[in-house]
Design a protein around this motif. Sequence first.
Motif, short mmCIF file in Angstrom:
data_model
loop_
_atom_site.label_atom_id
_atom_site.label_comp_id
_atom_site.label_asym_id
_atom_site.label_seq_id
_atom_site.Cartn_x
_atom_site.Cartn_y
_atom_site.Cartn_z
N ASN A 76 18.86 33.84 33.34
CA ASN A 76 20.19 33.55 33.84
C ASN A 76 20.49 34.46 35.02
N LYS A 77 21.10 33.90 36.05
CA LYS A 77 21.50 34.70 37.20
C LYS A 77 22.46 35.80 36.79
N TYR A 78 23.30 35.50 35.81
CA TYR A 78 24.25 36.48 35.29
C TYR A 78 23.81 36.93 33.91
N GLN A 79 23.98 38.22 33.63
CA GLN A 79 23.51 38.78 32.37
C GLN A 79 24.59 38.84 31.30
N THR A 80 25.84 38.95 31.71
CA THR A 80 26.93 39.06 30.73
C THR A 80 27.85 37.85 30.76
N LEU A 81 27.53 36.87 31.57
CA LEU A 81 28.34 35.67 31.71
C LEU A 81 27.49 34.43 31.56
N LEU A 82 28.12 33.35 31.13
CA LEU A 82 27.53 32.02 31.25
C LEU A 82 28.30 31.30 32.34
N VAL A 83 27.59 30.81 33.34
CA VAL A 83 28.24 30.18 34.49
C VAL A 83 27.64 28.81 34.73
N THR A 84 28.49 27.80 34.83
CA THR A 84 28.05 26.44 35.14
C THR A 84 28.94 25.87 36.23
N ILE A 92 33.29 29.81 33.95
CA ILE A 92 32.80 31.16 33.68
C ILE A 92 33.15 31.50 32.23
N THR A 93 32.13 31.88 31.45
CA THR A 93 32.34 32.27 30.05
C THR A 93 31.89 33.70 29.84
N LEU A 94 32.79 34.56 29.38
CA LEU A 94 32.41 35.93 29.00
C LEU A 94 31.47 35.82 27.81
N ILE A 117 33.22 39.61 39.60
CA ILE A 117 33.50 39.61 41.04
C ILE A 117 32.54 38.67 41.76
N ALA A 118 31.26 38.77 41.41
CA ALA A 118 30.24 37.93 42.05
C ALA A 118 30.44 36.45 41.73
N ALA A 119 30.81 36.15 40.48
CA ALA A 119 31.02 34.75 40.09
C ALA A 119 32.21 34.15 40.84
N LEU A 120 33.29 34.90 40.97
CA LEU A 120 34.44 34.40 41.71
C LEU A 120 34.11 34.20 43.18
N ILE A 131 37.91 23.63 41.17
CA ILE A 131 38.66 24.62 40.39
C ILE A 131 37.68 25.50 39.63
N ALA A 132 38.16 26.66 39.17
CA ALA A 132 37.36 27.57 38.35
C ALA A 132 38.10 27.86 37.05
N THR A 133 37.35 28.04 35.98
CA THR A 133 37.94 28.37 34.68
C THR A 133 37.28 29.61 34.12
N LEU A 134 38.01 30.31 33.26
CA LEU A 134 37.48 31.50 32.59
C LEU A 134 37.83 31.43 31.12
#
Length: 340
Positions: A76-84, A92-94, A117-120, A131-134
Amino acid sequence: MPSDLLFILYFKATVGKCIAPKPGMFGMVGKYKWNAWNDLGNMSQDKAQKQYIQLIDSLAGTEPQSSTHSQSRADNKYQTLLVTNTLGVFSITLNRPAKKNALNIQETYTFMYEELIAALKEASEDKSVVIATLTGAGDYFCSGNYLSNFMNIDPKNIEVMPVKAGYLLERFVSAFIDFPKPLIALINGPAVGGSVTVLGLFDAVYASDRATFRTPFSQLGLTPECCSLYVFLRLMRPAKANEMLLFNKKISAAEAFNRNLVTSVTPDDVFAKETRAKIDAISKLPRESMCYSKVLIRNAEKATLHSVNKEECRVLIGCWQSQEFMNAIMSFFSSKTAKL
């Protein structure tokens, strides 16, 4: 394990050899602590520091490191997030459910703050994103800051770490202030600390009826963050904002709705289905007009938000460097020790 061990190791790691005068015969508690400190004898400060950190880790828990977990993080590009990114919806999922999605800033781990920060930034620059969701994985939206962030540090760097953390927090909040597209929070469970105060910077907040909201800043010797000193007073009457920001009041999703912190509340058993339908409908609205409107709405107060953010972080740095904060954190972990 005695609850005072945390204090004793802290004094040994930061001060060294016991140099305090022995309390009188009637000061039983003080005498006990003095004896415990003195009994550490010639233990080096480095060894005391290591034992202190090990104790904190045992209380706060350690991050799971199974082969499956490691593989998923490597892929995964992100280690602490799931991003689709699907059909214009940047989700964005914590993704630290074992830690209740606590915000991690340990230098030995990729910063969750930095990843958000990077995901946003990625969502703002991707022209396909409408749109973006968290939201959060598991039962919690987010349990706030991972408190051992402030304990697992070299006492010699006690002045430096808060400054770095303050700069990181300012950048983190700025990423929400400057986000140019509609941003929606999906509160699937309890939210604590900064994960509550940052909600004032979202364009809509949809909450499950099992969600709760708590900002225990005063309890931890801290001050509010994420522009809440401005936004909460605008959303709520001052007395209602003060209940949360000063007096640590925990509120339900229904109360959050009544205080204008939450846009709508949905029964938990249909929360995922109904919010998905709302997000899908919003994502089909004209992209450019929504973005133009978001920018116009935010520009009316952007300068104020950045000014408040900077001042909040400046004050927090002082709090993080204070003895009151260290005492509050040690009291928190000592209370956990006493329950073992």
